[in-house]
Enzyme design. Structure first.
Site, PDB file in Angstrom:
ATOM      1  CG  HIS A   1      -1.788   1.155   1.381  1.00  8.14           C
ATOM      2  ND1 HIS A   1      -3.107   1.152   1.016  1.00  8.14           N
ATOM      3  CD2 HIS A   1      -1.546   2.403   1.879  1.00  8.14           C
ATOM      4  CE1 HIS A   1      -3.633   2.343   1.261  1.00  8.14           C
ATOM      5  NE2 HIS A   1      -2.706   3.114   1.795  1.00  8.14           N
ATOM      6  CD  GLU A   2       1.610   3.658   3.627  1.00 10.20           C
ATOM      7  OE1 GLU A   2       1.977   4.732   3.096  1.00 10.20           O
ATOM      8  OE2 GLU A   2       0.504   3.517   4.181  1.00 10.20           O
TER       9      GLU A   2
ATOM     10  CG  HIS B   1       0.243   6.137  -0.552  1.00  8.17           C
ATOM     11  ND1 HIS B   1      -0.785   6.723  -1.244  1.00  8.17           N
ATOM     12  CD2 HIS B   1      -0.341   5.447   0.470  1.00  8.17           C
ATOM     13  CE1 HIS B   1      -1.945   6.405  -0.675  1.00  8.17           C
ATOM     14  NE2 HIS B   1      -1.697   5.633   0.362  1.00  8.17           N
TER      15      HIS B   1
END
Length: 499
Positions: free
Chosen positions: A146-147, A150
């Site tokens: 997920h990160e 980003h």
């Protein structure tokens, strides 16, 4: 109920950590060296929260952000579309889950609980302690992916990444990236939206990849493990009804439950469900076997209204009911206590005497075990061994053994490797999908907050020209999304821990 020993261990562990941290920080001798040690390693400690941050992955993120700019543009633009759709879909899903939770609170029907798409997971309560490793590793991996989304999206939009880190909150692990806020505020709302949607987009992609791997697992393991031959026994619970000299053993292959064919774990579960929700199966035995000498006493009625005729509590005899073959017009049942293995081994299953007449040349009668209402007599076929005879509640048999679809082709192969891969993929699908849903919700402190704000700035700037009004609209939408998520979490926790 919440297991008290687990709560004591967690609380005690955090108390020891926080007390040690407080003592070192208040010490005149060790304070400076301790704080320098924490800072040099990027560690931060607060009650029930441990955080670690580093810049060692910044070069990796920068390298990923330079790979084929056009492809990355299409990739994160697809993530933008998915994020907007997921924001609406997550709200619909949470409303549906809340309705199901409220319905479950007003009924004792267990089927409603199984219909919920989202459930609160509490380790040691509705998550077995034996599966905690799968849970925490899958949760941490989902958070890192997920990160990563980003970070790469931010660098592609010329936003600096200050660092990447991981944390533990109470017992739940997670990850985060620290972005340079000044750069983030200078780019357009559409660019911001690509960055904010990248996390849930990567969670969705990870979920799809894990699903594909799970679907292709039989093909990938085909050279080493076969499937479709039956359900392979990997563990038998000690002291359970499946254990014993004529029970199941590790390495057995279950191929049938009564007349229900078992080709895998799914068939095993469906056959047990079918047998537990249908009347007891009967067996065709020769009419000559039904002699008075088999009877061990008069039939008597149990407390639940069913009949029993084996008064000696023998482990080898069982009471059977049948219709007298000499008096076919009579519907009154007769009962005989007979040696069960001798009577049912190799016999055909039946529902009525007509089934026996159709498939047998000799005079046969359909005899049915006379058992308590929810109890079933089940023949478990696992060649080349003799059939295991089970008497009890069918779900108990399901919990007594661990099975897998994968049968090793060679003796040196580990029995649990396919189970590990299968279970881990299922946890990745569940947790990565859940992270995508929860982070898409327009809620304070989640990705959904920044996704909603950027979306409103990108779409309403010409309709609602006053920035304060746009912020007010966003605030009320975030308030509604936060209340919806909080209601789901609160009621979900109550359902898991208090009921």
């Amino acid at each position: 109920m919440i297991p008290v020993p687990l709560v004591v261990c967690v609380m005690g562990g955090w108390c020891v950590i926080y007390l040690t941290d407080t003592l070192l920080k208040s010490s005149m001798t060790h304070r400076i060296s301790y704080e320098s040690w924490l800072a040099s390693r990027g560690l931060m400690l607060s009650p029930f929260h441990l955080r670690w941050q580093t810049t060692m992955f910044n070069r990796l993120f920068a390298y990923c952000a330079r790979i084929n700019p056009h492809v990355l543009y299409l990739w994160f633009s697809s993530g933008l579309v998915f994020g907007v759709v997921a924001m609406v879909g997550s709200v619909v899903l949470l409303i549906r889950t809340l309705q199901q939770t409220l319905a479950q609170m007003t009924t004792d029907n267990p089927r409603i609980a199984g219909q919920q798409a989202l459930q609160v997971v509490v380790p040691g309560v509705n998550l077995p302690t034996s599966q905690l490793g799968y849970f925490f590793i899958a949760l941490l991996l989902s958070g890192v992916i997920h990160e990563l989304g980003h970070a790469v999206a931010a660098l592609r939009e010329q936003v600096r990444v200050n660092g990447f880190g991981m944390f533990v909150f109470v017992v739940y692990p997670g990850a985060f990236v620290d972005l340079f806020t000044t750069h983030l505020n200078l780019i357009s709302p559409t660019q911001q939206l690509r960055i904010f949607c990248a996390g849930v987009w990567h969670n969705f992609v990870l979920c799809v990849v894990a699903l594909a791997f799970l679907f292709l697992l039989p093909l990938l393991l085909f050279p080493m493990y076969g499937t479709g031959a039956g359900a392979f026994v990997t563990e038998v619970v000690q002291g359970s009804s499946a254990e014993g000299p004529r029970g199941l053993s590790v390495g057995d292959i279950v191929t049938g439950l009564e007349d229900c064919t078992v080709k895998g774990v799914e068939d095993w579960a469906s056959c047990l469900f079918h047998l537990s929700h249908t009347p007891q199966t009967g067996y065709c035995v020769p009419a000559s076997s039904l002699q008075p000498s088999w009877a061990h006493g008069r039939a008597f009625k149990r407390l639940d209204g069913t009949m029993d005729c084996c008064s000696n509590n023998s482990l080898t005899d069982l009471c059977f009911s049948y219709t007298n073959p000499q008096d076919k017009n009579s519907r009154e049942k007769e009962y005989a206590c007979m040696p069960v293995r001798k009577m049912v081994t190799g016999t055909r299953a039946c529902r009525s005497d007509e089934d026996c007449l159709t498939h047998s040349h000799a005079a046969s009668v359909c005899v049915t075990p006379s058992l308590e209402n929810q109890t079933r007599f089940i023949r478990v076929t696992h060649p080349p061994n003799t059939q295991m005879l089970f008497v009890g509640y069918p779900p108990h048999l399901q919990y007594a053994v661990s099975l897998t679809n994968f049968v090793p082709r060679f003796g040196f192969l580990h029995l649990d490797m396919p189970v590990f891969l299968e279970t881990f993929c299922k946890y990745i699908v569940s947790l990565s999908g859940a992270l995508a849903v929860v982070n898409s919700v327009p809620c304070f402190a989640l990705d959904g907050q920044w996704m909603l704000n950027a979306l409103l700035e990108a779409t309403l700037v010409t309709v609602v020209t006053d920035r304060q009004r746009r912020e007010l609209i966003g605030f009320f939408l975030l308030l509604g999304g936060s209340a919806l998520l909080a209601a789901n979490v609160a009621l979900g926790l109550w359902m898991v821990t208090a009921r």
